[in-house]
Write a protein that holds these residues in place. Sequence first.
Motif, PDB file in Angstrom:
ATOM      1  N   UNK A  40      -3.033   4.597   0.255  1.00  0.00           N
ATOM      2  CA  UNK A  40      -3.909   3.571  -0.328  1.00  0.00           C
ATOM      3  C   UNK A  40      -3.255   2.916  -1.546  1.00  0.00           C
ATOM      4  N   UNK A  41      -2.620   3.722  -2.368  1.00  0.00           N
ATOM      5  CA  UNK A  41      -1.921   3.174  -3.536  1.00  0.00           C
ATOM      6  C   UNK A  41      -0.786   2.269  -3.082  1.00  0.00           C
ATOM      7  N   UNK A  42      -0.057   2.685  -2.061  1.00  0.00           N
ATOM      8  CA  UNK A  42       1.018   1.858  -1.524  1.00  0.00           C
ATOM      9  C   UNK A  42       0.504   0.529  -0.996  1.00  0.00           C
ATOM     10  N   UNK A  43      -0.629   0.543  -0.305  1.00  0.00           N
ATOM     11  CA  UNK A  43      -1.220  -0.699   0.212  1.00  0.00           C
ATOM     12  C   UNK A  43      -1.677  -1.601  -0.931  1.00  0.00           C
ATOM     13  N   UNK A  44      -2.205  -0.999  -1.977  1.00  0.00           N
ATOM     14  CA  UNK A  44      -2.625  -1.769  -3.151  1.00  0.00           C
ATOM     15  C   UNK A  44      -1.407  -2.404  -3.824  1.00  0.00           C
ATOM     16  N   UNK A  45      -0.334  -1.653  -3.944  1.00  0.00           N
ATOM     17  CA  UNK A  45       0.900  -2.182  -4.529  1.00  0.00           C
ATOM     18  C   UNK A  45       1.457  -3.311  -3.661  1.00  0.00           C
ATOM     19  N   UNK A  46       1.404  -3.146  -2.341  1.00  0.00           N
ATOM     20  CA  UNK A  46       1.842  -4.223  -1.444  1.00  0.00           C
ATOM     21  C   UNK A  46       1.069  -5.504  -1.716  1.00  0.00           C
ATOM     22  N   UNK A  47      -0.233  -5.360  -1.902  1.00  0.00           N
ATOM     23  CA  UNK A  47      -1.087  -6.524  -2.179  1.00  0.00           C
ATOM     24  C   UNK A  47      -0.706  -7.178  -3.513  1.00  0.00           C
ATOM     25  N   UNK A  48      -0.481  -6.370  -4.526  1.00  0.00           N
ATOM     26  CA  UNK A  48      -0.060  -6.903  -5.824  1.00  0.00           C
ATOM     27  C   UNK A  48       1.301  -7.586  -5.726  1.00  0.00           C
ATOM     28  N   UNK A  49       2.201  -7.014  -4.932  1.00  0.00           N
ATOM     29  CA  UNK A  49       3.537  -7.579  -4.796  1.00  0.00           C
ATOM     30  C   UNK A  49       3.527  -8.955  -4.146  1.00  0.00           C
ATOM     31  N   UNK A  50       2.486  -9.256  -3.371  1.00  0.00           N
ATOM     32  CA  UNK A  50       2.369 -10.590  -2.774  1.00  0.00           C
ATOM     33  C   UNK A  50       2.205 -11.662  -3.847  1.00  0.00           C
ATOM     34  N   UNK A  51       1.699 -11.260  -5.007  1.00  0.00           N
ATOM     35  CA  UNK A  51       1.446 -12.185  -6.106  1.00  0.00           C
ATOM     36  C   UNK A  51       2.578 -12.193  -7.130  1.00  0.00           C
ATOM     37  N   UNK A  52       3.607 -11.399  -6.902  1.00  0.00           N
ATOM     38  CA  UNK A  52       4.696 -11.258  -7.867  1.00  0.00           C
ATOM     39  C   UNK A  52       5.981 -11.832  -7.289  1.00  0.00           C
ATOM     40  N   UNK A  53       6.855 -12.254  -8.158  1.00  0.00           N
ATOM     41  CA  UNK A  53       8.145 -12.779  -7.732  1.00  0.00           C
ATOM     42  C   UNK A  53       9.055 -11.681  -7.209  1.00  0.00           C
ATOM     43  N   UNK A  54      10.118 -12.071  -6.505  1.00  0.00           N
ATOM     44  CA  UNK A  54      11.047 -11.082  -5.925  1.00  0.00           C
ATOM     45  C   UNK A  54      11.646 -10.126  -6.958  1.00  0.00           C
ATOM     46  N   UNK A  55      11.892 -10.598  -8.157  1.00  0.00           N
ATOM     47  CA  UNK A  55      12.481  -9.746  -9.189  1.00  0.00           C
ATOM     48  C   UNK A  55      11.440  -8.862  -9.883  1.00  0.00           C
ATOM     49  N   UNK A  56      10.154  -9.103  -9.617  1.00  0.00           N
ATOM     50  CA  UNK A  56       9.084  -8.378 -10.300  1.00  0.00           C
ATOM     51  C   UNK A  56       8.293  -7.452  -9.369  1.00  0.00           C
ATOM     52  N   UNK A  57       8.864  -7.095  -8.244  1.00  0.00           N
ATOM     53  CA  UNK A  57       8.162  -6.257  -7.283  1.00  0.00           C
ATOM     54  C   UNK A  57       7.959  -4.841  -7.839  1.00  0.00           C
ATOM     55  N   UNK A  58       6.795  -4.282  -7.559  1.00  0.00           N
ATOM     56  CA  UNK A  58       6.471  -2.915  -7.965  1.00  0.00           C
ATOM     57  C   UNK A  58       7.031  -1.938  -6.940  1.00  0.00           C
ATOM     58  N   UNK A  59       7.530  -0.819  -7.419  1.00  0.00           N
ATOM     59  CA  UNK A  59       7.976   0.237  -6.519  1.00  0.00           C
ATOM     60  C   UNK A  59       6.786   1.024  -5.994  1.00  0.00           C
ATOM     61  N   UNK A  60       6.997   1.759  -4.888  1.00  0.00           N
ATOM     62  CA  UNK A  60       5.884   2.497  -4.300  1.00  0.00           C
ATOM     63  C   UNK A  60       6.106   4.003  -4.241  1.00  0.00           C
ATOM     64  N   UNK A  61       7.250   4.489  -4.610  1.00  0.00           N
ATOM     65  CA  UNK A  61       7.495   5.924  -4.584  1.00  0.00           C
ATOM     66  C   UNK A  61       6.645   6.642  -5.609  1.00  0.00           C
ATOM     67  N   UNK A  62       6.550   7.946  -5.480  1.00  0.00           N
ATOM     68  CA  UNK A  62       5.688   8.704  -6.392  1.00  0.00           C
ATOM     69  C   UNK A  62       6.152   8.597  -7.837  1.00  0.00           C
ATOM     70  N   UNK A  63       7.428   8.339  -8.069  1.00  0.00           N
ATOM     71  CA  UNK A  63       7.944   8.204  -9.436  1.00  0.00           C
ATOM     72  C   UNK A  63       7.965   6.767  -9.920  1.00  0.00           C
TER      73      UNK A  63
END
Length: 96
Positions: free
Chosen positions: A10-33
């Motif tokens: 669920x957190x990964x899916x939420x991050x994917x959604x946020x990444x749609x609104x962010x530029x290529x250089x500002x993508x959030x990582x999804x690993x546990x760290x």
Amino acid sequence: MPRLERIATLIGATIDELNLQRGPADQLGKGSNALLFAPGGPLDSLGLVNLIADLEGRVEDEFGQWVNLADEELLDGEASPFQSAGQLAEYIDGIL
């Protein structure tokens, strides 16, 4: 699938959604760290609000239980579960 794994998904899916609104250089990582809202982390306060709102809805849909992640006390200090994706998953697992 174990509950913690479901929460991480669920957190990964939420991050994917946020990444749609962010530029290529500002993508959030999804690993546990992956850093989220921590010193040097990629999320600002508006990004954190978006993460919280989306994730609360996803958790409620998946588990049938609403969790309050918008608690101001959670944001303070080194023990904040919003510092990384893994800490956030463990926190949610602990309150479900």
